[in-house]
Write a protein that holds these residues in place. Structure first.
Motif, PDB file in Angstrom:
ATOM      1  N   ALA A 146       0.842  -1.325  -0.111  1.00  0.00           N
ATOM      2  CA  ALA A 146       0.125   0.015  -0.092  1.00  0.00           C
ATOM      3  C   ALA A 146       0.896   1.345   0.135  1.00  0.00           C
ATOM      4  N   TYR A 147       1.880   1.080   0.715  1.00  0.00           N
ATOM      5  CA  TYR A 147       2.814   2.399   0.734  1.00  0.00           C
ATOM      6  C   TYR A 147       3.620   2.667  -0.592  1.00  0.00           C
ATOM      7  N   ARG A 148       3.904   1.175  -1.024  1.00  0.00           N
ATOM      8  CA  ARG A 148       4.884   1.499  -2.303  1.00  0.00           C
ATOM      9  C   ARG A 148       3.937   1.997  -3.446  1.00  0.00           C
ATOM     10  N   PHE A 149       2.580   1.575  -3.455  1.00  0.00           N
ATOM     11  CA  PHE A 149       1.753   2.061  -4.605  1.00  0.00           C
ATOM     12  C   PHE A 149       0.726   2.972  -4.273  1.00  0.00           C
ATOM     13  N   PHE A 150       0.973   3.899  -3.017  1.00  0.00           N
ATOM     14  CA  PHE A 150       0.240   4.930  -2.629  1.00  0.00           C
ATOM     15  C   PHE A 150      -0.463   5.892  -3.737  1.00  0.00           C
ATOM     16  N   GLY A 151       0.641   6.166  -4.603  1.00  0.00           N
ATOM     17  CA  GLY A 151       0.619   6.988  -5.783  1.00  0.00           C
ATOM     18  C   GLY A 151      -0.654   6.625  -6.603  1.00  0.00           C
ATOM     19  N   SER A 152      -1.080   5.302  -6.495  1.00  0.00           N
ATOM     20  CA  SER A 152      -2.194   4.661  -7.601  1.00  0.00           C
ATOM     21  C   SER A 152      -3.372   5.009  -7.075  1.00  0.00           C
ATOM     22  N   PHE A 153      -3.626   5.244  -5.767  1.00  0.00           N
ATOM     23  CA  PHE A 153      -4.768   5.617  -5.095  1.00  0.00           C
ATOM     24  C   PHE A 153      -5.400   6.960  -5.322  1.00  0.00           C
ATOM     25  N   HIS A 154      -6.504   6.938  -6.099  1.00  0.00           N
ATOM     26  CA  HIS A 154      -7.041   8.083  -6.555  1.00  0.00           C
ATOM     27  C   HIS A 154      -8.260   8.691  -5.601  1.00  0.00           C
ATOM     28  N   GLY A 155      -8.100   8.552  -4.335  1.00  0.00           N
ATOM     29  CA  GLY A 155      -9.352   8.688  -3.618  1.00  0.00           C
ATOM     30  C   GLY A 155     -10.217   7.785  -3.456  1.00  0.00           C
ATOM     31  N   GLY A 156     -11.367   7.882  -2.799  1.00  0.00           N
ATOM     32  CA  GLY A 156     -12.388   7.030  -2.649  1.00  0.00           C
ATOM     33  C   GLY A 156     -12.059   6.448  -1.494  1.00  0.00           C
ATOM     34  N   ASN A 157     -12.746   5.095  -1.080  1.00  0.00           N
ATOM     35  CA  ASN A 157     -12.935   4.436  -0.024  1.00  0.00           C
ATOM     36  C   ASN A 157     -11.414   3.903   0.653  1.00  0.00           C
ATOM     37  N   ALA A 158     -10.733   4.503   1.284  1.00  0.00           N
ATOM     38  CA  ALA A 158      -9.286   4.119   1.607  1.00  0.00           C
ATOM     39  C   ALA A 158      -9.248   2.458   2.239  1.00  0.00           C
ATOM     40  N   ARG A 159     -10.398   2.431   3.211  1.00  0.00           N
ATOM     41  CA  ARG A 159     -10.582   1.151   3.796  1.00  0.00           C
ATOM     42  C   ARG A 159     -10.630   0.037   2.691  1.00  0.00           C
ATOM     43  N   ALA A 160     -11.633   0.170   1.737  1.00  0.00           N
ATOM     44  CA  ALA A 160     -11.726  -0.740   0.924  1.00  0.00           C
ATOM     45  C   ALA A 160     -10.637  -1.137   0.011  1.00  0.00           C
ATOM     46  N   TRP A 161      -9.901  -0.129  -0.387  1.00  0.00           N
ATOM     47  CA  TRP A 161      -8.566  -0.087  -0.986  1.00  0.00           C
ATOM     48  C   TRP A 161      -7.344  -0.961  -0.194  1.00  0.00           C
ATOM     49  N   LEU A 162      -7.483  -0.708   0.862  1.00  0.00           N
ATOM     50  CA  LEU A 162      -6.458  -1.432   1.735  1.00  0.00           C
ATOM     51  C   LEU A 162      -6.899  -2.735   1.982  1.00  0.00           C
ATOM     52  N   LEU A 163      -8.098  -3.092   2.150  1.00  0.00           N
ATOM     53  CA  LEU A 163      -8.555  -4.462   2.335  1.00  0.00           C
ATOM     54  C   LEU A 163      -8.360  -5.416   0.877  1.00  0.00           C
ATOM     55  N   ALA A 164      -8.436  -4.398   0.005  1.00  0.00           N
ATOM     56  CA  ALA A 164      -8.284  -5.381  -1.409  1.00  0.00           C
ATOM     57  C   ALA A 164      -7.018  -5.704  -1.418  1.00  0.00           C
ATOM     58  N   ILE A 165      -5.904  -4.872  -0.973  1.00  0.00           N
ATOM     59  CA  ILE A 165      -4.721  -5.164  -1.053  1.00  0.00           C
ATOM     60  C   ILE A 165      -4.196  -6.162  -0.211  1.00  0.00           C
ATOM     61  N   VAL A 166      -5.139  -6.248   1.019  1.00  0.00           N
ATOM     62  CA  VAL A 166      -4.725  -7.444   1.948  1.00  0.00           C
ATOM     63  C   VAL A 166      -5.121  -8.723   1.425  1.00  0.00           C
ATOM     64  N   ARG A 167      -6.127  -8.595   0.773  1.00  0.00           N
ATOM     65  CA  ARG A 167      -6.659  -9.815   0.376  1.00  0.00           C
ATOM     66  C   ARG A 167      -5.964 -10.350  -0.959  1.00  0.00           C
ATOM     67  N   ASN A 168      -5.441  -9.560  -1.829  1.00  0.00           N
ATOM     68  CA  ASN A 168      -4.553  -9.990  -2.935  1.00  0.00           C
ATOM     69  C   ASN A 168      -3.426 -10.419  -2.271  1.00  0.00           C
TER      70      ASN A 168
END
Length: 165
Positions: free
Chosen positions: A32-54
């Protein structure tokens, strides 16, 4: 960091081991830290949980043989002892609550990961169907059908556990 508990909870249910879950969450946080630049806003929780799942599924491929082992957790017993000593609850009530929690956990561990993850995300993490679809990268209809099937599988597993006792 605000969603760290949810990330650990999902990893713990998927990996079924606290140490493996810690490894998965640590790797997921690094990603998540490495690819934080690809996060374009929205639901940060869902974004992090998707990373955890993957991250979990990547970890699973590397460690598949080790995931079949389920370990006894002595911390659970110690936590029950502490709760009984520090609360005014009756021993019977605490034992019943712990027994119920243990049965649900055992039943959850018996259902396949694809069903376990949607039920954990919905019932334990209180995410919406849309958030689950985003995290699991599946259509909304698939979330609903998996959740329905997961609830049936969980009920069946609980009934089997009840018959064993």
């Amino acid at each position: 960091m605000a969603h760290f508990d949810a990330a650990y909870n999902l990893a713990r249910w998927l990996a079924r081991d606290e140490h493996d879950a810690e490894d998965v969450v640590q790797e997921a946080c690094l990603r998540a830290y490495r690819f934080f630049g690809s996060f374009h806003g929205g639901n940060a929780r869902a974004w992090l949980l998707a990373i955890v799942r993957n991250t979990y599924y990547t970890w699973l491929e590397k460690n598949r043989a080790q995931t079949l082992n389920v370990q006894y957790n002595e911390d659970t017993v110690a936590a029950v002892d502490y709760d009984m000593a520090t609360t005014g609850d009756s021993v019977e009530r605490l034992l019943h609550a712990e027994d119920t929690r243990r049965c649900v956990h055992r039943a959850l561990e018996q259902i396949p990961a694809e069903f376990r993850e949607v039920i954990v995300l919905r019932e334990l993490e209180d995410l919406s169907y849309r958030e689950i679809a985003e995290i699991a990268d599946i259509p909304l209809g698939t979330v609903m059908s998996r959740l329905s099937r997961a609830r049936k599988l969980l009920l069946h597993a609980l009934q089997e556990l009840d018959q064993e006792s």
